[in-house]
Design a protein around this motif. Structure first.
Motif, mmCIF file in Angstrom:
data_model
loop_
_atom_site.group_PDB
_atom_site.id
_atom_site.type_symbol
_atom_site.label_atom_id
_atom_site.label_comp_id
_atom_site.label_asym_id
_atom_site.label_seq_id
_atom_site.Cartn_x
_atom_site.Cartn_y
_atom_site.Cartn_z
ATOM 1 N N ARG A 123 5.572 -0.605 -27.354
ATOM 2 C CA ARG A 123 6.245 -0.451 -26.067
ATOM 3 C C ARG A 123 5.689 0.791 -25.365
ATOM 4 N NH1 ARG A 123 12.599 -1.893 -27.550
ATOM 5 N NH2 ARG A 123 12.164 -4.017 -28.332
ATOM 6 N N THR A 124 4.929 0.560 -24.328
ATOM 7 C CA THR A 124 4.239 1.630 -23.620
ATOM 8 C C THR A 124 4.206 1.301 -22.140
ATOM 9 O OG1 THR A 124 2.804 1.958 -25.554
ATOM 10 C CG2 THR A 124 2.112 2.985 -23.480
ATOM 11 N N SER A 125 4.689 2.203 -21.320
ATOM 12 C CA SER A 125 4.738 1.939 -19.883
ATOM 13 C C SER A 125 3.372 2.144 -19.238
ATOM 14 C CB SER A 125 5.751 2.861 -19.208
ATOM 15 O OG SER A 125 5.732 2.660 -17.808
ATOM 16 N N LEU A 126 2.971 1.174 -18.409
ATOM 17 C CA LEU A 126 1.758 1.305 -17.601
ATOM 18 C C LEU A 126 2.099 1.732 -16.177
ATOM 19 C CD1 LEU A 126 -0.105 -1.969 -18.669
ATOM 20 C CD2 LEU A 126 -0.347 0.309 -19.652
ATOM 21 N N LYS A 127 3.404 1.842 -15.884
ATOM 22 C CA LYS A 127 3.874 2.038 -14.517
ATOM 23 C C LYS A 127 3.365 3.331 -13.890
ATOM 24 C CE LYS A 127 8.081 1.796 -11.719
ATOM 25 N NZ LYS A 127 9.550 1.633 -11.750
ATOM 26 N N LYS A 128 3.414 4.427 -14.654
ATOM 27 C CA LYS A 128 3.041 5.719 -14.084
ATOM 28 C C LYS A 128 1.584 5.762 -13.650
ATOM 29 C CE LYS A 128 6.503 8.407 -16.604
ATOM 30 N NZ LYS A 128 6.732 9.479 -17.614
ATOM 31 N N GLY A 129 0.737 5.002 -14.337
ATOM 32 C CA GLY A 129 -0.681 5.047 -14.009
ATOM 33 C C GLY A 129 -1.142 3.958 -13.063
ATOM 34 N N LYS A 130 -0.229 3.080 -12.629
ATOM 35 C CA LYS A 130 -0.639 1.951 -11.786
ATOM 36 C C LYS A 130 -1.217 2.430 -10.465
ATOM 37 C CE LYS A 130 2.219 -1.819 -13.522
ATOM 38 N NZ LYS A 130 3.308 -2.768 -13.213
ATOM 39 N N ILE A 131 -2.266 1.770 -10.036
ATOM 40 C CA ILE A 131 -2.971 2.175 -8.822
ATOM 41 C C ILE A 131 -2.395 1.486 -7.593
ATOM 42 C CG2 ILE A 131 -5.205 2.068 -7.642
ATOM 43 C CD1 ILE A 131 -6.498 2.545 -10.401
ATOM 44 N N PHE A 132 -2.148 0.190 -7.683
ATOM 45 C CA PHE A 132 -1.593 -0.552 -6.556
ATOM 46 C C PHE A 132 -0.193 -1.044 -6.924
ATOM 47 C CE2 PHE A 132 -6.258 -1.290 -6.082
ATOM 48 C CZ PHE A 132 -6.420 -0.565 -4.915
ATOM 49 N N THR A 133 0.809 -0.525 -6.260
ATOM 50 C CA THR A 133 2.200 -0.887 -6.565
ATOM 51 C C THR A 133 2.877 -1.652 -5.430
ATOM 52 O OG1 THR A 133 2.961 1.269 -5.744
ATOM 53 C CG2 THR A 133 2.481 1.091 -8.102
ATOM 54 N N LYS A 172 -20.384 -0.324 -1.200
ATOM 55 C CA LYS A 172 -19.346 -0.045 -2.192
ATOM 56 C C LYS A 172 -18.574 1.246 -1.945
ATOM 57 C CE LYS A 172 -21.331 -2.750 -5.974
ATOM 58 N NZ LYS A 172 -21.700 -2.764 -7.398
ATOM 59 N N GLY A 173 -19.258 2.314 -1.561
ATOM 60 C CA GLY A 173 -18.577 3.584 -1.366
ATOM 61 C C GLY A 173 -18.079 4.163 -2.684
ATOM 62 N N LYS A 174 -17.421 5.310 -2.608
ATOM 63 C CA LYS A 174 -16.851 5.930 -3.807
ATOM 64 C C LYS A 174 -15.556 5.229 -4.177
ATOM 65 C CE LYS A 174 -18.883 10.507 -3.093
ATOM 66 N NZ LYS A 174 -18.602 11.966 -2.921
ATOM 67 N N ILE A 175 -15.379 4.964 -5.464
ATOM 68 C CA ILE A 175 -14.228 4.193 -5.934
ATOM 69 C C ILE A 175 -12.917 4.846 -5.515
ATOM 70 C CG2 ILE A 175 -12.991 3.378 -7.969
ATOM 71 C CD1 ILE A 175 -15.677 3.057 -9.371
ATOM 72 N N ALA A 176 -12.772 6.148 -5.735
ATOM 73 C CA ALA A 176 -11.514 6.835 -5.430
ATOM 74 C C ALA A 176 -11.197 6.770 -3.938
ATOM 75 C CB ALA A 176 -11.580 8.283 -5.898
ATOM 76 N N GLU A 177 -12.219 6.848 -3.102
ATOM 77 C CA GLU A 177 -12.004 6.827 -1.651
ATOM 78 C C GLU A 177 -11.560 5.450 -1.172
ATOM 79 O OE1 GLU A 177 -15.561 8.259 0.162
ATOM 80 O OE2 GLU A 177 -15.274 10.325 -0.558
ATOM 81 N N ARG A 178 -12.167 4.390 -1.703
ATOM 82 C CA ARG A 178 -11.775 3.057 -1.259
ATOM 83 C C ARG A 178 -10.391 2.687 -1.782
ATOM 84 N NH1 ARG A 178 -16.476 -0.117 -4.726
ATOM 85 N NH2 ARG A 178 -15.201 -0.739 -6.529
ATOM 86 N N ILE A 179 -10.050 3.191 -2.958
ATOM 87 C CA ILE A 179 -8.699 2.967 -3.474
ATOM 88 C C ILE A 179 -7.679 3.642 -2.565
ATOM 89 C CG2 ILE A 179 -7.104 3.641 -5.314
ATOM 90 C CD1 ILE A 179 -9.347 3.062 -7.315
ATOM 91 N N LYS A 180 -7.956 4.867 -2.158
ATOM 92 C CA LYS A 180 -7.036 5.606 -1.292
ATOM 93 C C LYS A 180 -6.821 4.875 0.026
ATOM 94 C CE LYS A 180 -6.173 10.200 0.631
ATOM 95 N NZ LYS A 180 -6.684 11.597 0.773
ATOM 96 N N LEU A 200 -11.972 -7.621 -3.262
ATOM 97 C CA LEU A 200 -11.123 -7.159 -2.165
ATOM 98 C C LEU A 200 -11.725 -5.920 -1.509
ATOM 99 C CD1 LEU A 200 -8.504 -6.690 -0.522
ATOM 100 C CD2 LEU A 200 -7.528 -5.626 -2.576
ATOM 101 N N CYS A 201 -12.172 -4.974 -2.322
ATOM 102 C CA CYS A 201 -12.774 -3.746 -1.793
ATOM 103 C C CYS A 201 -14.004 -4.049 -0.947
ATOM 104 C CB CYS A 201 -13.145 -2.805 -2.938
ATOM 105 S SG CYS A 201 -11.736 -2.083 -3.801
ATOM 106 N N TYR A 202 -14.849 -4.967 -1.408
ATOM 107 C CA TYR A 202 -16.047 -5.324 -0.647
ATOM 108 C C TYR A 202 -15.656 -5.835 0.738
ATOM 109 C CZ TYR A 202 -18.130 -5.482 -5.388
ATOM 110 O OH TYR A 202 -18.535 -5.190 -6.666
ATOM 111 N N CYS A 203 -14.649 -6.698 0.768
ATOM 112 C CA CYS A 203 -14.192 -7.263 2.048
ATOM 113 C C CYS A 203 -13.654 -6.177 2.964
ATOM 114 C CB CYS A 203 -13.102 -8.305 1.806
ATOM 115 S SG CYS A 203 -13.666 -9.848 1.097
ATOM 116 N N TYR A 204 -12.814 -5.336 2.415
ATOM 117 C CA TYR A 204 -12.154 -4.314 3.234
ATOM 118 C C TYR A 204 -13.177 -3.356 3.844
ATOM 119 C CZ TYR A 204 -9.322 -0.428 4.746
ATOM 120 O OH TYR A 204 -8.758 0.568 5.515
#
Length: 378
Positions: A204-214, A308-316, A360-364
């Protein structure tokens, strides 16, 4: 019929007439397969019962438990088309009935009764839906789930029930895994320690705190908006293609999973593209595979290389939108539930559960940088 120890433990609990049998454990531990095998065996032994297998959505039940059930009865040579109502997802085996259903709201769970209830990935159902199903089950209830939480209503139910057997299992309980499958699971130790705890060790381990897209929900694709397709290439990893539409004013992104398949050759990939795209539709593809892009373009498709850009920037950038994901996008939903930070401070996500998300990132980025006016982002 080849069986695992998970089958044997569930059969013992069934024979002991335990009201609730909870299967908690890692990925690939034979939980779902063993439970279905057990009831097939019971029907072949001459028992007469109504069995219902439930999931949270129709696509989920079709691609998961129902597919496994059909494989089981075909493998042991008892499948018959005349016994299978494909429309209603009902199979008659001797004197028993197997029904495969989906209930996404508590109200839909009211009315139908059964002897035995099996809820596949029960953690994805609401507690009230479970209650409505349970009170309409005359004999026993079996559930399975991956414990990707530190708190969940299922844990309260299982831990506090006087008539419950908790069966824990991991991939090590599955003697039928290939060496490659074992290595893939055990690679989680380094690739994502949190996922290793859940999907490797079954803890039993929560993944919630680390989730990127909520901020996402299930809904219909808005076909009134201009759209494009994002294609991420794989081989051992899946080829993943998603259809994407952006509502910039409302800060919504609509996503539909179109292709999600590993081990495809070029011809199979082209067949998949042809099912979803016209030659005029825009496809933004993984720039790492230039030769494959040329091959697809040579077949007349409007395909371009992704920026592609930088991963962290496209996630933000994407985190400022709400995603509307179609119900049949099963693999994309799984990615969104499991895509987490490996190192949040450094802006490094895990390099897994990201194939549809990459599309999705490529499209955006293409819409934002190249086609601003067309997609209302100017």
């Amino acid at each position: 019929m080849e069986i695992s120890t998970v089958f044997e433990k569930n059969l013992t609990a069934l024979e002991n007439e335990i009201r609730l049998i909870a299967n908690e454990g890692s990925s690939r531990s034979t939980k779902t397969y063993s439970i279905l095998q057990m009831f097939v065996w019971a029907a072949l032994e001459g028992l007469s019962f109504d069995f219902e297998c439930v999931a949270h959505s129709i696509p989920h039940i079709k691609q998961g438990a129902l597919k496994d059930f059909i494989e089981i009865v075909q493998t042991i040579g008892v499948f018959s088309d005349s016994n299978y109502n494909k429309t209603d997802r009902v199979y008659k085996l001797n004197n028993s009935t197997f029904k495969f259903s989906a209930y996404d709201t508590p109200d839909k769970a009211k009315g139908h009764r059964r002897d035995y209830l099996f809820i596949n990935e029960c953690d994805l159902l609401k507690e009230e839906t479970y209650i409505q199903l349970a009170i309409r089950t005359t004999k026993q209830i079996i559930i399975d789930y991956n414990p990707a939480y530190d708190e969940h209503w299922i844990f309260d139910l299982v831990d506090n029930s006087e008539d419950c057997e908790l069966i824990k299992s991991t991939y090590k309980d599955n003697p039928f895994l290939s060496e490659g499958q074992v290595k893939e699971i055990e690679s989680l130790k380094e690739r994502s320690p949190l996922h290793w705890e859940v999907y490797g060790l079954g803890k039993r381990t929560s993944l919630k705190k680390g989730k990127i897209f909520t901020d996402w929900e299930i809904g219909e694709f808005d076909n009134s908006l201009p759209y494009l397709f994002g294609l991420d290439f794989g081989f051992n990893d899946p080829d993943a293609m998603v259809k994407v539409a952006i509502d910039e004013k409302r800060k919504l992104i609509y996503i539909k999973e179109c292709i999600y398949q590993a081990n495809q050759n070029n011809e199979q990939l082209l067949q998949g593209i042809a099912k979803h795209c016209t030659k005029n539709d825009l496809i933004v593809a993984d720039s790492a595979e230039k030769k494959l892009i040329q091959t697809i373009r040579g077949k007349g498709y409007n395909i371009v290389s992704a920026t592609k850009g930088k991963i962290a920037e496209r996630i933000k950038l994407l985190q400022s939108y709400k995603f509307i994901v179609t119900e049949d996008s099963i693999n994309l939903q799984k990615e969104l539930r499991n895509y987490i930070w490996l190192d949040n401070k450094a802006g490094v996500p895990i390099d897994m559960y990201n194939h549809g998300i990459d599309g999705l990132c490529y499209c955006y980025l293409y819409a934002r940088i190249v086609k601003k006016k067309h997609f209302g982002m100017a």
